[in-house]
Design a protein around this motif. Structure first.
Motif, PDB file in Angstrom:
ATOM      1  N   TYR A  77       0.852  -1.286   0.117  1.00 17.60           N
ATOM      2  CA  TYR A  77       0.073  -0.005   0.061  1.00 17.60           C
ATOM      3  C   TYR A  77       0.779   1.191  -0.025  1.00 17.60           C
ATOM      4  N   ASP A  78       0.284   2.299  -0.636  1.00 17.19           N
ATOM      5  CA  ASP A  78       0.880   3.634  -0.493  1.00 17.19           C
ATOM      6  C   ASP A  78       0.740   4.314   0.684  1.00 17.19           C
ATOM      7  N   ASN A  79       1.281   5.353   1.007  1.00 18.97           N
ATOM      8  CA  ASN A  79       1.059   6.261   2.348  1.00 18.97           C
ATOM      9  C   ASN A  79      -0.280   6.745   2.550  1.00 18.97           C
ATOM     10  N   LYS A  80      -1.174   6.593   1.554  1.00 15.37           N
ATOM     11  CA  LYS A  80      -2.603   7.063   1.443  1.00 15.37           C
ATOM     12  C   LYS A  80      -3.529   5.837   1.488  1.00 15.37           C
ATOM     13  N   GLY A  81      -2.891   4.618   1.677  1.00 22.14           N
ATOM     14  CA  GLY A  81      -3.899   3.665   2.020  1.00 22.14           C
ATOM     15  C   GLY A  81      -4.445   2.886   0.671  1.00 22.14           C
ATOM     16  N   ASN A  82      -3.842   3.463  -0.277  1.00 25.61           N
ATOM     17  CA  ASN A  82      -4.008   2.774  -1.719  1.00 25.61           C
ATOM     18  C   ASN A  82      -3.156   1.706  -2.067  1.00 25.61           C
ATOM     19  N   VAL A  83      -3.899   0.507  -2.519  1.00 23.11           N
ATOM     20  CA  VAL A  83      -2.933  -0.684  -3.070  1.00 23.11           C
ATOM     21  C   VAL A  83      -2.078  -0.163  -4.212  1.00 23.11           C
ATOM     22  N   GLU A  84      -1.075  -0.519  -4.172  1.00 24.85           N
ATOM     23  CA  GLU A  84       0.083  -0.467  -5.123  1.00 24.85           C
ATOM     24  C   GLU A  84       0.172  -1.789  -6.147  1.00 24.85           C
ATOM     25  N   THR A  85       0.508  -2.772  -5.163  1.00 23.05           N
ATOM     26  CA  THR A  85       0.758  -4.121  -5.879  1.00 23.05           C
ATOM     27  C   THR A  85       0.221  -5.514  -5.158  1.00 23.05           C
ATOM     28  N   TYR A  86       0.036  -6.284  -5.924  1.00 22.24           N
ATOM     29  CA  TYR A  86      -0.068  -7.713  -5.073  1.00 22.24           C
ATOM     30  C   TYR A  86       0.894  -8.811  -5.546  1.00 22.24           C
ATOM     31  N   ARG A  87       1.271  -9.561  -4.654  1.00 18.71           N
ATOM     32  CA  ARG A  87       2.412 -10.550  -5.136  1.00 18.71           C
ATOM     33  C   ARG A  87       1.718 -11.732  -4.590  1.00 18.71           C
ATOM     34  N   PHE A  88       1.518 -12.852  -5.399  1.00 13.73           N
ATOM     35  CA  PHE A  88       0.793 -14.197  -5.197  1.00 13.73           C
ATOM     36  C   PHE A  88       2.044 -15.151  -5.277  1.00 13.73           C
ATOM     37  N   PHE A  89       1.989 -16.097  -4.323  1.00 14.73           N
ATOM     38  CA  PHE A  89       2.908 -17.233  -4.236  1.00 14.73           C
ATOM     39  C   PHE A  89       2.278 -18.607  -4.422  1.00 14.73           C
ATOM     40  N   THR A  90       2.743 -19.613  -5.139  1.00 10.16           N
ATOM     41  CA  THR A  90       2.260 -20.922  -4.795  1.00 10.16           C
ATOM     42  C   THR A  90       3.699 -21.588  -4.527  1.00 10.16           C
ATOM     43  N   TYR A  91       3.242 -23.022  -4.121  1.00 12.87           N
ATOM     44  CA  TYR A  91       4.027 -23.809  -3.599  1.00 12.87           C
ATOM     45  C   TYR A  91       3.857 -25.427  -3.919  1.00 12.87           C
ATOM     46  N   ASP A  92       4.722 -26.325  -4.201  1.00 14.45           N
ATOM     47  CA  ASP A  92       4.374 -27.674  -4.302  1.00 14.45           C
ATOM     48  C   ASP A  92       3.997 -28.386  -3.048  1.00 14.45           C
ATOM     49  N   GLU A  93       3.912 -29.780  -3.224  1.00 14.32           N
ATOM     50  CA  GLU A  93       3.555 -30.439  -1.886  1.00 14.32           C
ATOM     51  C   GLU A  93       4.729 -30.487  -0.720  1.00 14.32           C
ATOM     52  N   ASN A  94       5.838 -30.314  -1.364  1.00 10.93           N
ATOM     53  CA  ASN A  94       6.895 -30.200  -0.400  1.00 10.93           C
ATOM     54  C   ASN A  94       7.329 -28.808   0.057  1.00 10.93           C
ATOM     55  N   GLY A  95       6.579 -27.810  -0.201  1.00 12.98           N
ATOM     56  CA  GLY A  95       6.686 -26.476   0.355  1.00 12.98           C
ATOM     57  C   GLY A  95       7.714 -25.697  -0.521  1.00 12.98           C
ATOM     58  N   LYS A  96       8.325 -26.107  -1.712  1.00 14.34           N
ATOM     59  CA  LYS A  96       9.083 -25.498  -2.533  1.00 14.34           C
ATOM     60  C   LYS A  96       8.184 -24.341  -3.380  1.00 14.34           C
ATOM     61  N   SER A  97       9.082 -23.413  -3.768  1.00 12.97           N
ATOM     62  CA  SER A  97       8.222 -22.365  -4.522  1.00 12.97           C
ATOM     63  C   SER A  97       8.066 -22.855  -5.792  1.00 12.97           C
ATOM     64  N   LEU A  98       6.659 -22.428  -6.325  1.00 13.31           N
ATOM     65  CA  LEU A  98       6.454 -22.962  -7.813  1.00 13.31           C
ATOM     66  C   LEU A  98       6.361 -21.638  -8.523  1.00 13.31           C
ATOM     67  N   SER A  99       5.570 -20.673  -8.224  1.00  7.96           N
ATOM     68  CA  SER A  99       5.576 -19.398  -8.830  1.00  7.96           C
ATOM     69  C   SER A  99       5.478 -18.143  -7.931  1.00  7.96           C
ATOM     70  N   VAL A 100       5.957 -17.092  -8.418  1.00 11.36           N
ATOM     71  CA  VAL A 100       5.796 -15.855  -7.800  1.00 11.36           C
ATOM     72  C   VAL A 100       5.014 -14.794  -8.849  1.00 11.36           C
ATOM     73  N   ARG A 101       4.124 -14.486  -8.892  1.00 18.51           N
ATOM     74  CA  ARG A 101       3.410 -13.324  -9.700  1.00 18.51           C
ATOM     75  C   ARG A 101       2.988 -11.957  -9.129  1.00 18.51           C
TER      76      ARG A 101
END
Length: 210
Positions: A77-101
Motif C-alpha cells: 500500500y502507498d502512504n494514502k492506503g491505496n493498493v499498489e501491488t499484489y504478489r501471489f505465491f504458490t508452492y508444491d506439496e513439499n513446500g518449495k516455491s512454484l511461482s511468484v506473480r
C-alpha cells in the motif's frame, strides 16, 4: 456393431468425466511457455502481519492457512492506503516455491517467475515472464558433482544464451533460500522479476527458490 460402438462411446464419456474432471489446472503450463495472467482472489481470512514504513506506506503479508511459515500473498500500500501491488505465491506439496506473480492495483499481471525441480528437489530452472504471460527468458541451473551451483546461464524464449551465468565461487545449494520469513517487504528494492539488469552475465542471480 452399433452396440459395440455405443459401448465404446459410453466408456469414453465415463473416462473423460471421472478421469479428466479431477485434474486441476496448473498455473504454469508443462512446457513453461506461458503463465496464468489471471489474479487469484485474495483470501482476507488468512493470518496477516503488517509492516509499516516511515513514509506511511505498508506491506501486509497473508500467510498460508496450511503452513503458517509460507506467505500466500503480499499486498503493498502507498502512504494514502491505496493498493499498489499484489504478489501471489504458490508452492508444491513439499513446500518449495512454484511461482511468484506480481499484479498491479487493477489486477493486471506485471511480471512473474516460476521454478521447477528434479526428483531430489533440486531446482533446475527459473522462468521469467512478460506482462502478457509469455516466457521472456529462463535461467538454467548447472551443478557440479558436489551439488554446488556453478553456472546459471540466461536463455531467451528462442533458445539463445543471453548470459553465461558462470560462478567464480560455487554456491552451495543444500539449504533453502526461499523460506518465507516474517520480514518487511521493501517495495523500493524488491522489484518485479522482469527487472533483470542487462549486465546479468556478471551479476549473481538472486536465489529465490531451491
Amino acid at each position: 456393431m452399433k452396440k459395440i460402438i455405443a459401448l465404446i462411446l459410453c466408456l469414453s464419456t465415463v473416462f473423460v468425466f471421472f478421469g479428466c474432471g479431477k485434474k486441476t489446472k496448473s498455473i504454469v503450463s508443462k512446457d513453461f511457455s506461458n503463465i496464468s495472467v489471471e489474479a487469484p482472489t485474495l483470501n482476507e481470512e488468512l493470518e496477516v502481519k503488517e509492516f509499516k514504513s516511515n513514509d506511511g506506506s505498508k506491506s501486509v503479508n497473508y500467510y498460508n492457512d496450511s503452513n503458517s511459515s509460507q506467505i500466500d500473498t503480499i499486498v503493498n500500500y502507498d502512504n494514502k492506503g491505496n493498493v499498489e501491488t499484489y504478489r501471489f505465491f504458490t508452492y508444491d506439496e513439499n513446500g518449495k516455491s512454484l511461482s511468484v506473480r506480481d499484479f498491479d492495483a487493477e489486477n493486471n499481471l506485471v511480471s512473474a517467475q516460476a521454478y521447477d525441480y528434479d526428483d531430489n528437489g533440486v531446482r533446475q530452472h527459473i522462468y521469467y515472464y512478460n506482462a502478457d504471460g509469455s516466457l521472456k527468458y529462463y535461467e538454467e541451473d548447472i551443478y557440479d558433482s558436489q551439488g554446488n551451483l556453478i553456472a546459471a546461464p540466461l536463455i531467451d524464449a528462442e533458445g539463445n544464451t543471453l548470459a553465461s551465468g558462470e560462478r567464480t565461487t560455487a554456491a552451495a545449494t543444500t539449504t533453502s533460500k526461499s523460506d518465507a520469513k516474517d520480514e518487511k517487504t521493501d517495495k523500493k528494492t524488491e522489484k518485479p522479476s522482469a527487472d533483470i539488469t542487462e549486465n546479468a552475465e556478471t551479476k549473481s542471480t538472486t536465489e529465490k527458490a531451491s
